[in-house]
Enzyme design. Structure first.
Site, mmCIF file in Angstrom:
data_model
loop_
_atom_site.group_PDB
_atom_site.id
_atom_site.type_symbol
_atom_site.label_atom_id
_atom_site.label_comp_id
_atom_site.label_asym_id
_atom_site.label_seq_id
_atom_site.Cartn_x
_atom_site.Cartn_y
_atom_site.Cartn_z
ATOM 1 N N ARG A 37 0.921 -1.445 0.366
ATOM 2 C CA ARG A 37 0.183 0.060 -0.102
ATOM 3 C C ARG A 37 1.061 1.303 0.050
ATOM 4 O O ARG A 37 -0.205 2.004 -0.062
ATOM 5 C CB ARG A 37 -0.756 -0.260 1.320
ATOM 6 C CG ARG A 37 -2.085 -0.692 1.364
ATOM 7 C CD ARG A 37 -2.769 -0.586 2.431
ATOM 8 N NE ARG A 37 -4.519 -0.747 2.110
ATOM 9 C CZ ARG A 37 -5.369 -1.369 2.547
ATOM 10 N NH1 ARG A 37 -5.094 -0.934 4.060
ATOM 11 N NH2 ARG A 37 -6.571 -2.105 2.437
ATOM 12 N N LYS A 196 -16.541 -14.886 7.118
ATOM 13 C CA LYS A 196 -17.675 -14.371 7.116
ATOM 14 C C LYS A 196 -18.667 -14.101 5.979
ATOM 15 O O LYS A 196 -18.492 -12.852 5.396
ATOM 16 C CB LYS A 196 -17.801 -12.895 7.778
ATOM 17 C CG LYS A 196 -17.597 -13.809 9.243
ATOM 18 C CD LYS A 196 -17.168 -12.495 10.472
ATOM 19 C CE LYS A 196 -17.531 -12.194 11.683
ATOM 20 N NZ LYS A 196 -17.751 -11.376 12.360
ATOM 21 N N GLY A 349 -6.787 -8.258 1.402
ATOM 22 C CA GLY A 349 -5.453 -8.058 1.886
ATOM 23 C C GLY A 349 -5.156 -10.184 2.500
ATOM 24 O O GLY A 349 -3.867 -10.201 1.810
ATOM 25 N N GLY A 372 -12.373 -3.896 1.897
ATOM 26 C CA GLY A 372 -13.791 -3.001 1.791
ATOM 27 C C GLY A 372 -14.532 -2.160 0.198
ATOM 28 O O GLY A 372 -15.579 -2.541 -0.147
#
Ligand code: 3PG
Length: 393
Positions: A37, A196, A349, A372
């Site tokens: 990043r 999830k 990630g 996200g």
């Protein structure tokens, strides 16, 4: 969606440019575990410096919840940025120092040490605006956050007649992800994984409008398998999401999207590298065992779907890839994407870490810096950090 880019910034020679970056890197024992990043913002920083600007760089790091957390100070990131940029970076220990040091590149302290960042506070944005003649957002990973440095600050800059544009990283992300939204080469295969299903329900719903094939692995698959009537032993299941998942699966089938779920899994009694493992049917995992990776038959089915793709979007690992006994599925998917002639985009990630670990990064068309953010973008949502940069010319 067209956004204003560095071309629209005009002359910045001698100007102070506020550069919002996403320097939220993984840290392990205080050491930067992956500097991707930081490297990703270098082209924009370099271009601005070459155009004669002086930079005030700002970022968040981790989730310190409005308090100073010494382990989340940005100084080590500043050192890495200096190295990658080949220019001195002066890190300050405050977010809004009374005066800025006289330096070409100043890095402010972690924005999230101030609670006003996450509440999109206008007074905080006003304090940041004091430092800058213009604003550049190159923090793609944070464009989905309505936070002060992402939303209120550029709004304030524009309202006061100063410029606010996207950097080259944000420009490229919007272009590539936008292409997948609008005009993907077909068949378009999305492969989703991770723990999830609740994190990905939104993107699953929106992807069913766009993809031809939806492949789902990782622990999130067990909620879907349960919704289909399977028995998953002690695998991770989000019971409160079963109804949502049933609806998503029904929608996908109504839209003629082929849905692939695991048919077999590598199961173990606990998440331990030394635990005994066995391959079992994904919808008949014995009590006391949990599925921790996709099994060999699933690898064959998934890689077969990927081999025939025109575009591939991958987000999320297929299992507990950090532990070698459960890494095979994720590795096989990474390799299949790398071998494919399709247009390949990966975000998140964990998937990126797996790809880099296997030395496959160069084989992908686009590695998204947003986890996200890329998912919310692909849901077709209007993201606060991009909405303010929209080109209404
Ligand atoms: C990310 O890591 O996805 C971005 O830096 C955003 O971080 P956040 O999820 O803590 O807002």
């Amino acid at each position: 969606m067209a956004i204003r880019t560095l071309d629209a910034l005009g002359d910045v020679a001698g100007a102070r440019v506020f550069l919002r970056a996403d320097l939220n890197v993984p840290l392990r024992d205080g050491v930067i575990a992956d500097d991707a990043r930081i490297a990703a913002v270098v082209p924009t920083a370099r271009e601005l410096l070459d155009r004669g600007a002086r930079l005030v760089v700002a970022s968040h790091l981790g989730r310190p919840k409005g308090k100073v957390v010494d382990d989340l100070r940005l100084a080590p990131v500043g050192r890495a940025l200096a190295e990658l940029l080949g220019t001195a970076v002066t890190s300050v220990e405050e977010i809004t120092p009374a005066s800025l040091p006289d330096a070409d590149v100043v890095l402010l302290e972690n924005l999230r040490f101030d609670p006003r960042e996450e509440t999109n506070d206008v007074s905080f944005a006003g304090a940041l605006a004091e430092y800058a003649d213009a604003y550049v957002d190159d923090a793609f990973g944070a464009v989905h956050r309505a936070h002060a440095s992402v939303a209120a600050l550029p709004e304030l800059m524009l309202a006061s007649g100063r410029r606010a544009v996207a950097g080259s990283l944000v420009e490229r992300e919007v272009e590539v992800l936008g292409r997948l939204l609008r005009d993907p080469a077909r068949p378009f295969v999305a492969i989703l994984g991770g723990a999830k299903v609740s994190d990905k329900l939104g993107v699953i719903a929106s992807l069913t409008e766009r993809v031809d094939v939806l492949v789902i692995g990782g622990a999130m698959a067990f909620t879907l398998i349960t919704a289909e009537g399977g028995k998953v032993g002690s695998s991770l299941v989000e019971d409160d999401r079963i109804d949502d998942v049933k609806e998503a699966l029904a929608t996908a089938r109504r839209r003629d999207v082929a849905v692939h779920l695991p048919v077999d899994v590598v199961a173990a009694p606990e998440i331990e590298a030394t635990a005994p493992t066995e391959v079992v049917a994904a919808d008949a995992v014995p009590e006391g065992l949990m599925g921790l990776d996709i099994g060999p038959a699933t690898i064959c089915a998934f890689t077969d779907a990927l081999a025939r793709a025109g575009s591939i979007l991958w987000n999320g690992p297929m299992g507990v890839f950090e532990l070698e006994p459960f890494a095979r599925g994720t590795r096989a998917i990474a390799q299949a994407c790398a071998d494919s002639d399709a247009f390949t985009v990966v975000g998140g990630g964990d998937s990126l870490a797996a790809i880099r670990r296997d030395g496959l990064a160069g084989a992908f068309d686009h590695l998204s810096t947003g986890g996200g953010a890329s998912l919310e973008f692909l849901e077709g949502r209007r993201l606060p950090g991009l909405a303010i940069l929209e080109d209404d010319a």
